[in-house]
Scaffold this motif. Structure first.
Motif, PDB file in Angstrom:
ATOM      1  N   VAL A 106     110.244  51.848   7.524  1.00 48.93           N
ATOM      2  CA  VAL A 106     110.784  51.849   6.157  1.00 48.93           C
ATOM      3  C   VAL A 106     111.476  53.182   5.859  1.00 48.93           C
ATOM      4  CG1 VAL A 106     110.259  51.463   3.724  1.00 48.93           C
ATOM      5  CG2 VAL A 106     108.911  50.292   5.471  1.00 48.93           C
ATOM      6  N   ILE A 151     109.585  60.781  -4.104  1.00 47.58           N
ATOM      7  CA  ILE A 151     108.616  60.370  -5.135  1.00 47.58           C
ATOM      8  C   ILE A 151     107.598  59.442  -4.470  1.00 47.58           C
ATOM      9  CG2 ILE A 151     108.308  59.189  -7.352  1.00 47.58           C
ATOM     10  CD1 ILE A 151     111.085  60.103  -8.165  1.00 47.58           C
ATOM     11  N   ILE A 156     104.641  56.067   3.866  1.00 48.33           N
ATOM     12  CA  ILE A 156     106.099  55.979   4.046  1.00 48.33           C
ATOM     13  C   ILE A 156     106.791  57.241   3.516  1.00 48.33           C
ATOM     14  CG2 ILE A 156     108.167  54.667   3.455  1.00 48.33           C
ATOM     15  CD1 ILE A 156     106.323  52.152   3.310  1.00 48.33           C
ATOM     16  N   ASP A 175     103.948  63.505  -6.551  1.00 46.60           N
ATOM     17  CA  ASP A 175     102.942  62.464  -6.325  1.00 46.60           C
ATOM     18  C   ASP A 175     101.750  62.790  -7.211  1.00 46.60           C
ATOM     19  OD1 ASP A 175     100.911  60.707  -5.229  1.00 46.60           O
ATOM     20  OD2 ASP A 175     102.072  60.595  -3.389  1.00 46.60           O
ATOM     21  N   VAL A 176     100.961  61.790  -7.554  1.00 48.39           N
ATOM     22  CA  VAL A 176      99.747  62.063  -8.337  1.00 48.39           C
ATOM     23  C   VAL A 176      98.666  62.692  -7.441  1.00 48.39           C
ATOM     24  CG1 VAL A 176     100.107  60.470 -10.256  1.00 48.39           C
ATOM     25  CG2 VAL A 176      99.195  59.588  -8.123  1.00 48.39           C
ATOM     26  N   TYR A 177      98.756  62.460  -6.116  1.00 45.43           N
ATOM     27  CA  TYR A 177      97.884  63.150  -5.146  1.00 45.43           C
ATOM     28  C   TYR A 177      98.783  63.909  -4.177  1.00 45.43           C
ATOM     29  CZ  TYR A 177      94.359  59.908  -6.812  1.00 45.43           C
ATOM     30  OH  TYR A 177      93.514  59.193  -7.608  1.00 45.43           O
ATOM     31  N   HIS A 204     109.103  56.200  -3.043  1.00 40.10           N
ATOM     32  CA  HIS A 204     108.101  55.670  -2.102  1.00 40.10           C
ATOM     33  C   HIS A 204     106.734  55.503  -2.757  1.00 40.10           C
ATOM     34  CE1 HIS A 204     110.973  55.919   1.103  1.00 40.10           C
ATOM     35  NE2 HIS A 204     111.289  57.123   0.681  1.00 40.10           N
ATOM     36  N   PRO A 206     104.053  53.119  -5.168  1.00 37.89           N
ATOM     37  CA  PRO A 206     103.880  51.681  -5.392  1.00 37.89           C
ATOM     38  C   PRO A 206     104.294  51.317  -6.823  1.00 37.89           C
ATOM     39  CG  PRO A 206     101.775  52.800  -5.523  1.00 37.89           C
ATOM     40  CD  PRO A 206     102.790  53.856  -5.180  1.00 37.89           C
ATOM     41  N   ASP A 210     102.209  52.738 -14.372  1.00 40.67           N
ATOM     42  CA  ASP A 210     102.760  54.094 -14.536  1.00 40.67           C
ATOM     43  C   ASP A 210     104.143  54.245 -13.921  1.00 40.67           C
ATOM     44  OD1 ASP A 210     100.517  54.947 -15.797  1.00 40.67           O
ATOM     45  OD2 ASP A 210      99.591  55.790 -13.993  1.00 40.67           O
ATOM     46  N   THR A 211     104.423  53.469 -12.882  1.00 35.95           N
ATOM     47  CA  THR A 211     105.699  53.680 -12.176  1.00 35.95           C
ATOM     48  C   THR A 211     106.750  52.623 -12.536  1.00 35.95           C
ATOM     49  OG1 THR A 211     104.966  52.380 -10.264  1.00 35.95           O
ATOM     50  CG2 THR A 211     104.574  54.773 -10.181  1.00 35.95           C
ATOM     51  N   SER A 233     111.138  50.759  -2.112  1.00 38.72           N
ATOM     52  CA  SER A 233     109.731  50.536  -2.432  1.00 38.72           C
ATOM     53  C   SER A 233     109.498  49.210  -3.167  1.00 38.72           C
ATOM     54  CB  SER A 233     109.213  51.725  -3.236  1.00 38.72           C
ATOM     55  OG  SER A 233     107.848  51.872  -3.029  1.00 38.72           O
ATOM     56  N   ASP A 258     117.015  48.653  -1.025  1.00 37.93           N
ATOM     57  CA  ASP A 258     116.497  47.588  -0.157  1.00 37.93           C
ATOM     58  C   ASP A 258     115.707  46.589  -0.994  1.00 37.93           C
ATOM     59  OD1 ASP A 258     116.125  46.447   2.456  1.00 37.93           O
ATOM     60  OD2 ASP A 258     114.059  47.179   2.444  1.00 37.93           O
ATOM     61  N   HIS A 295     115.661  43.620   1.641  1.00 39.24           N
ATOM     62  CA  HIS A 295     114.250  43.911   1.917  1.00 39.24           C
ATOM     63  C   HIS A 295     113.970  43.872   3.427  1.00 39.24           C
ATOM     64  CE1 HIS A 295     110.139  43.931  -0.226  1.00 39.24           C
ATOM     65  NE2 HIS A 295     110.075  44.600   0.900  1.00 39.24           N
ATOM     66  N   GLN A 296     114.720  44.681   4.155  1.00 43.44           N
ATOM     67  CA  GLN A 296     114.602  44.683   5.616  1.00 43.44           C
ATOM     68  C   GLN A 296     113.962  45.968   6.131  1.00 43.44           C
ATOM     69  OE1 GLN A 296     119.083  44.731   6.443  1.00 43.44           O
ATOM     70  NE2 GLN A 296     118.405  46.288   7.882  1.00 43.44           N
ATOM     71  N   GLY A 297     113.473  46.804   5.212  1.00 44.38           N
ATOM     72  CA  GLY A 297     112.927  48.101   5.623  1.00 44.38           C
ATOM     73  C   GLY A 297     111.887  47.984   6.730  1.00 44.38           C
ATOM     74  N   PHE A 298     111.030  46.989   6.630  1.00 46.92           N
ATOM     75  CA  PHE A 298     109.917  46.834   7.594  1.00 46.92           C
ATOM     76  C   PHE A 298     110.380  46.224   8.922  1.00 46.92           C
ATOM     77  CE2 PHE A 298     109.303  42.257   8.054  1.00 46.92           C
ATOM     78  CZ  PHE A 298     110.184  41.807   7.094  1.00 46.92           C
TER      79      PHE A 298
HETATM   80  P1  NAI Z   1     100.869  54.407   0.225  1.00 48.50           P
HETATM   81  O1  NAI Z   1      99.796  53.795  -0.606  1.00 48.50           O
HETATM   82  O2  NAI Z   1     100.519  55.009   1.560  1.00 48.50           O
HETATM   83  O3  NAI Z   1     101.578  55.582  -0.630  1.00 48.50           O
HETATM   84  C1  NAI Z   1     101.950  55.458  -1.980  1.00 48.50           C
HETATM   85  C2  NAI Z   1     101.946  56.862  -2.587  1.00 48.50           C
HETATM   86  O4  NAI Z   1     102.417  56.759  -3.935  1.00 48.50           O
HETATM   87  C3  NAI Z   1     100.543  57.499  -2.652  1.00 48.50           C
HETATM   88  O5  NAI Z   1     100.583  58.808  -2.116  1.00 48.50           O
HETATM   89  C4  NAI Z   1     100.231  57.498  -4.138  1.00 48.50           C
HETATM   90  O6  NAI Z   1      99.419  58.601  -4.542  1.00 48.50           O
HETATM   91  C5  NAI Z   1     101.622  57.604  -4.733  1.00 48.50           C
HETATM   92  N1  NAI Z   1     101.648  57.238  -6.140  1.00 48.50           N
HETATM   93  C6  NAI Z   1     100.876  56.337  -6.792  1.00 48.50           C
HETATM   94  N2  NAI Z   1     101.177  56.340  -8.109  1.00 48.50           N
HETATM   95  C7  NAI Z   1     102.143  57.271  -8.281  1.00 48.50           C
HETATM   96  C8  NAI Z   1     102.850  57.740  -9.420  1.00 48.50           C
HETATM   97  N3  NAI Z   1     102.602  57.259 -10.652  1.00 48.50           N
HETATM   98  N4  NAI Z   1     103.787  58.683  -9.244  1.00 48.50           N
HETATM   99  C9  NAI Z   1     104.037  59.202  -8.003  1.00 48.50           C
HETATM  100  N5  NAI Z   1     103.388  58.808  -6.885  1.00 48.50           N
HETATM  101  C10 NAI Z   1     102.453  57.851  -7.021  1.00 48.50           C
HETATM  102  O7  NAI Z   1     101.990  53.318   0.363  1.00 48.50           O
HETATM  103  P2  NAI Z   1     103.102  53.190   1.498  1.00 48.50           P
HETATM  104  O8  NAI Z   1     102.561  52.436   2.654  1.00 48.50           O
HETATM  105  O9  NAI Z   1     103.721  54.526   1.735  1.00 48.50           O
HETATM  106  O10 NAI Z   1     104.162  52.229   0.767  1.00 48.50           O
HETATM  107  C11 NAI Z   1     104.934  52.675  -0.346  1.00 48.50           C
HETATM  108  C12 NAI Z   1     105.679  51.494  -0.920  1.00 48.50           C
HETATM  109  O11 NAI Z   1     106.653  51.032   0.025  1.00 48.50           O
HETATM  110  C13 NAI Z   1     104.775  50.268  -1.158  1.00 48.50           C
HETATM  111  O12 NAI Z   1     104.259  50.322  -2.460  1.00 48.50           O
HETATM  112  C14 NAI Z   1     105.712  49.118  -0.997  1.00 48.50           C
HETATM  113  O13 NAI Z   1     106.138  48.745  -2.279  1.00 48.50           O
HETATM  114  C15 NAI Z   1     106.913  49.674  -0.234  1.00 48.50           C
HETATM  115  N6  NAI Z   1     107.157  48.964   1.043  1.00 48.50           N
HETATM  116  C16 NAI Z   1     108.438  48.526   1.299  1.00 48.50           C
HETATM  117  C17 NAI Z   1     108.739  47.848   2.473  1.00 48.50           C
HETATM  118  C18 NAI Z   1     110.129  47.397   2.783  1.00 48.50           C
HETATM  119  O14 NAI Z   1     110.319  46.603   3.711  1.00 48.50           O
HETATM  120  N7  NAI Z   1     111.144  47.833   2.052  1.00 48.50           N
HETATM  121  C19 NAI Z   1     107.679  47.575   3.472  1.00 48.50           C
HETATM  122  C20 NAI Z   1     106.383  48.146   3.146  1.00 48.50           C
HETATM  123  C21 NAI Z   1     106.143  48.795   1.955  1.00 48.50           C
END
Ligand code: NAI
Length: 329
Positions: A106, A151, A156, A175-177, A204, A206, A210-211, A233, A258, A295-298
């Motif tokens: 992604v 963000i 990812i 990020d919040v963490y 990046h 979810p 909040d988002t 995302s 995407d 939506h081809q990121g994955f």
């Molecule tokens: P992850 O759970 O590892 O990371 C998400 C990050 O966002 C965490 O560090 C979290 O603390 C942070 N976060 C949560 N709330 C927040 C806020 N209010 N402000 C700022 N940061 C915040 O998730 P991962 O695996 O990195 O995936 C991220 C997103 O990518 C997924 O939610 C999904 O929607 C999208 N995705 C897209 C794909 C695609 O094919 N385009 C495939 C897989 C995922």
């Protein structure tokens, strides 16, 4: 174990067949039908079903699966909001998923969108095919020594930070963490500072309360003129009508998407004029500096292999009665 695999695409069949050799106790039958209450009865005689984000695994579907003897629902994706977990619990059906597969897939696509929109690759490709070798309308800017604002720095976002660092960019993040492993080359800042300082912004996080619409006309106004925005995302992180307003204000050098708010409405599968006329995605596509993918990121060999491997390992763990981090219930 016999698994009925719903909503099969040719690439699913290829990746699962490939890995099936390593799982001698498992056989899979593939069907193109997606899982819902009309197709659940096809699972008669199977032990498990394999479903996807598009499947409708609501109460009625789960009831039918139970009546056909299904004991396991294997989600071959991270999300499971389309599964009625209460109904699954009631009938003691276990639900397992694939929480992460290839964050780099992604993140690399996010960088591809940033580069394509910056260097107008989509326009350049069409121009050259039409024998137009002029460079008009194709000028971009160097990413080297510019600022990337990420963000969300989970799996990812962290991969995206590493890629941007590799490009010689200054990397800032919100990020919040905070992710300690990135701090050698990533500076955490407030959302406001990220918006005002970044030349490339990539989303990046979810989709949460909040988002939702974190990118709206107010946050767009805080961005630098000539910024590049990328969203791989979730569509609803961006308020599409405000994005269109921002593009009209010439805020963006490029936009790469995407994912988009209308993704689930099958806008482009049902190409009726009326739907397209009211489609914000179609309006976005009319701007020359916007690149949209479906939506081809994955969608890489590595990610598909990882999805297949984890899904079948989940089935093995179920058979062995082992608890798993991939259990949804
Ligand atoms: P992850 O759970 O590892 O990371 C998400 C990050 O966002 C965490 O560090 C979290 O603390 C942070 N976060 C949560 N709330 C927040 C806020 N209010 N402000 C700022 N940061 C915040 O998730 P991962 O695996 O990195 O995936 C991220 C997103 O990518 C997924 O939610 C999904 O929607 C999208 N995705 C897209 C794909 C695609 O094919 N385009 C495939 C897989 C995922």
């Amino acid at each position: 174990m016999r698994i009925l695999f719903y909503d099969t695409k040719s690439y699913d069949e290829t990746s699962f067949q490939e890995i099936l050799k390593s799982f001698p106790g498992i056989s899979i039958e593939f069907t193109k039908s997606d899982l819902d209450s009309r197709t659940a009865a096809l699972a008669e005689g199977f032990d498990a079903v394999c479903a996807f984000v598009s499947s409708d695994v609501g109460t009625h579907t789960v009831e039918i699966l139970h009546s056909k003897g299904i004991r396991l629902i294997l989600m071959r994706c991270a999300g499971f909001n389309n599964v009625d977990l209460e109904a699954a619990a009631k009938y003691d059906i276990r639900v397992m998923r694939v929480p992460g597969y290839s964050p780099e897939a992604v993140a690399e696509h996010a960088m591809a969108l940033a580069l394509a929109s910056n260097r107008r690759l989509h326009k350049a490709y069409n121009k050259v095919r039409e024998n137009d070798f002029s460079l008009s309308g194709l000028m971009g800017f160097n990413f080297y020594q510019k600022t990337a604002g990420i963000i969300g720095t989970g799996k990812i976002g962290a991969a995206m930070c590493r890629i941007c660092h590799g490009f010689g960019m200054k990397v800032i993040a919100y990020d919040v963490y905070q992710n300690e492993s990135l701090k050698a080359f990533t500076e955490y800042v407030s959302l406001e500072k990220l918006l005002s300082d970044s030349d490339v912004i990539s989303l990046h996080c979810p989709l949460t309360d909040d988002t939702f619409h974190i990118i709206n006309i107010d946050t767009i106004r805080q961005m630098k003129d000539g910024v590049i925005l990328v969203n791989t995302s979730r569509g609803a992180l961006v308020k599409t009508n405000d994005l269109i307003e921002g593009i009209r204000m010439h805020k963006f050098a490029g936009v790469g998407l995407d994912v988009y708010e209308e993704e689930t409405n099958n806008v482009f599968e049902d190409r009726s004029d009326e739907i397209l006329e009211h489609s914000t995605t179609a309006r976005l596509l009319s701007f020359p500096n916007v690149v949209i993918t479906s939506h081809q990121g994955f969608f890489t060999k590595e990610a598909l292999a990882a999805i297949a491997g984890t899904t079948l390992q989940n089935a093995v763990d179920f058979e062995a009665g082992k608890e798993s981090a991939n259990d949804v219930r």
